[in-house]
Design an enzyme around this catalytic site. Structure first.
Site, PDB file in Angstrom:
ATOM      1  CE  LYS A 113      -1.754   2.852   2.841  1.00 56.54           C
ATOM      2  NZ  LYS A 113      -1.835   4.088   1.985  1.00 56.54           N
ATOM      3  CD  GLU A 158      12.610   4.349   9.050  1.00 57.90           C
ATOM      4  OE1 GLU A 158      12.389   5.339   9.797  1.00 57.90           O
ATOM      5  OE2 GLU A 158      12.668   4.425   7.815  1.00 57.90           O
ATOM      6  CB  CYS A 170      12.475   9.000   8.693  1.00 59.36           C
ATOM      7  SG  CYS A 170      13.491   7.803   7.804  1.00 59.36           S
ATOM      8  CD  GLU A 194       9.815  12.612  11.867  1.00 61.88           C
ATOM      9  OE1 GLU A 194      10.734  12.065  11.236  1.00 61.88           O
ATOM     10  OE2 GLU A 194       8.763  12.027  12.178  1.00 61.88           O
TER      11      GLU A 194
END
Length: 493
Positions: free
Chosen positions: A189, A265, A299, A397
């Site tokens: 996906k 992750e 990331c 983040e």
């Protein structure tokens, strides 16, 4: 590289695949629902894409299970699977420009990066994992006597893979290459913001020789297709790259369904620690790359710069010069070095961090949302200094081109600041002192510590995090651990 005119012309003639890829063919979603795939750099609709839901995921999982059960892929020898993956790598290289354009149009990253990095990287990862699979040996336990104990590595079955939008093709490849090489079937996906390269990849994989049902691609939204994949009782393993919040949801889905393996992750807030004895020009060059590459939508982006107080203003001036040299603009132009945020919603989110930064820290450069070519999805490269530990921009983040700069007095303080985060994905250290480099690498809580560079990465080395950056590793031979199980076969003779 070609010209802006060349890429603009080629982009206009692309054939965009916009249906689900299930059991070796393109099919409409069961509901008939569709959603727009938008070019963030212009705001224009590229195409409308099938919006997969639970029924589509179920179709894809059934196709994947049938393909696994009858051995059309898992029953092939490692050498045969290798041959198909090498063919897929070759086809990606043959279709380099097409895939580069798909990811540039879908998520706004510069064509120079997709042409030289993303697509060649994806081809390399398919090739590397394909080459590796027929070189992994099973084991024989030293039981002695009239016993033969075999320890075999076997595929798990059906893998569900949910990947993010920041590196659409690459992140899909990081999951697909080892999963397929190990003999599994996969339901992929892609992120709803960037489904186009994944849908084309399904077709290319069939051309490379993957049997029907081995790779299925279902575009859709997390609350529909993503949740259905996470909860499906016939998925053996779910792998995910994305936000920490969503990663926790997949853990819950697994616990509430069939207790499938989940490998995550997730987020990062990576520190980049610079000591006075470092090569400051090299450190500044790589620090700029570490936060501004891919619009900061990485990331493991080095979003926190920790600078020794004796060189703080020097480094700020160097960073300001490099940030202001970046060309923000049309991603199809080879002159552009920073493109658009993935969409206007994400640009609005990053803009909120800019406001928070101006209220809590000193703005060095940038700090603005930009409108270019009719789209307001652009953010200027931004640096904040004198950032307090408790500041929002120091802890959360951002996933944008925003650098927070803090100072430290000694190694102990640097380590304390660096580790003061819920994340543990990556870290960097700049020093000419090898003892300091080793000591710092031991003390930093991160899956990868880069010394005198940033975000060091290779197919040969594992990538993944600690703490709330997740667990499990992509890349390297260790990636096969996620997609296989150890089976003991004990024979008495």
């Amino acid at each position: 590289m070609q010209s802006l005119e060349h890429y603009t012309e080629k982009a206009a003639t692309l054939s965009l695949r916009n249906q689900c890829w299930i059991d070796g063919k393109y099919v409409a979603s069961v509901s008939g629902a569709r959603f727009d795939s938008i070019n963030p750099a212009t705001g224009a609709v590229l195409t409308d894409v099938a919006r997969g839901g639970a029924e589509d995921i179920d179709r894809a999982v059934k196709a994947a299970r049938a393909a696994f059960a009858d051995g059309r892929w898992s029953g092939k020898t490692p050498a045969q699977r290798k041959e198909a993956l090498l063919k897929l790598a070759a086809l990606l290289r043959e279709n380099l420009e097409e895939f580069a354009l798909l990811d540039t149009l879908d998520m706004g990253k510069p064509i120079t990066e997709t042409m030289t990095g993303d697509v060649p990287g994806a081809a390399h990862f398919f090739q590397w994992h394909g080459e590796a699979i027929d070189k992994l040996y099973d084991e024989v336990a030293p039981t002695g006597g009239r016993d033969l104990a075999l320890i075999r590595r076997v595929p798990l079955g059906v893998i569900g893979a949910v990947v993010p939008w920041n590196f659409p093709l690459d992140m899909a490849t990081w999951k697909l290459a080892p999963a397929l090489a190990a003999g599994n079937s996969v339901v992929l996906k892609p992120a709803e913001q960037s489904p186009l390269s994944a849908l084309r990849l399904g077709e290319l994989a069939a051309e490379a020789g993957l049997p029907d049902g081995v790779l299925n691609v279902v575009p859709g939204f997390g609350e529909d297709a993503g949740q259905a994949l996470g909860r499906h009782p016939d998925v053996d393993c779910l792998v995910f790259t994305g936000s920490t919040v969503v990663g926790k949801l997949f853990q819950r889905y697994a616990g509430e369904s069939n207790m499938k393996q989940v490998w995550l992750e997730t987020g990062g807030k990576s520190p980049n620690i610079i000591f006075p004895d470092a090569d400051l020009d090299a450190a500044a060059d790589m620090a700029a790359f570490g936060i501004f590459y891919n619009q900061g939508e990485v990331c493991s982006a080095n979003s926190r710069m920790l600078v020794h107080e004796s060189i703080a203003e020097d480094m700020l001036e160097r960073m300001k010069t490099r940030a202001e040299a970046i060309t923000v603009g049309n991603p199809l132009s080879p002159e552009t070095t920073m493109g658009a945020m993935v969409d206007a919603n994400h640009a609005t989110r990053v803009e909120g961090f800019l406001k928070a930064g101006r209220e809590s820290a000193r703005l060095v450069t940038g700090g603005e949302r930009l409108t270019i070519g009719g789209s307001d999805a652009f953010i200027a490269p931004t640096i904040f200094a004198d950032v307090p530990m408790e500041a929002k921009i120091a802890s959360e983040e951002i996933f944008g081109p925003v650098l927070s700069v803090q100072t430290f007095r000694d190694e102990d303080e640097a380590v304390a600041i660096a580790n003061n985060t819920i994340y543990g994905l990556a870290a960097s250290v700049w020093t000419r002192d090898i003892s300091r480099a080793v000591s710092m690498s031991d003390r930093l809580h991160a899956g990868t510590v880069s010394v005198n560079t940033v975000d060091a990465l290779s197919a040969m080395t594992p990538f993944g995090g600690m703490k709330q950056s997740g667990f499990g590793r992509d890349l390297s031979l260790h990636s096969f651990d996620k997609y296989s199980a150890l089976k003991t076969v004990w024979i008495k003779y």
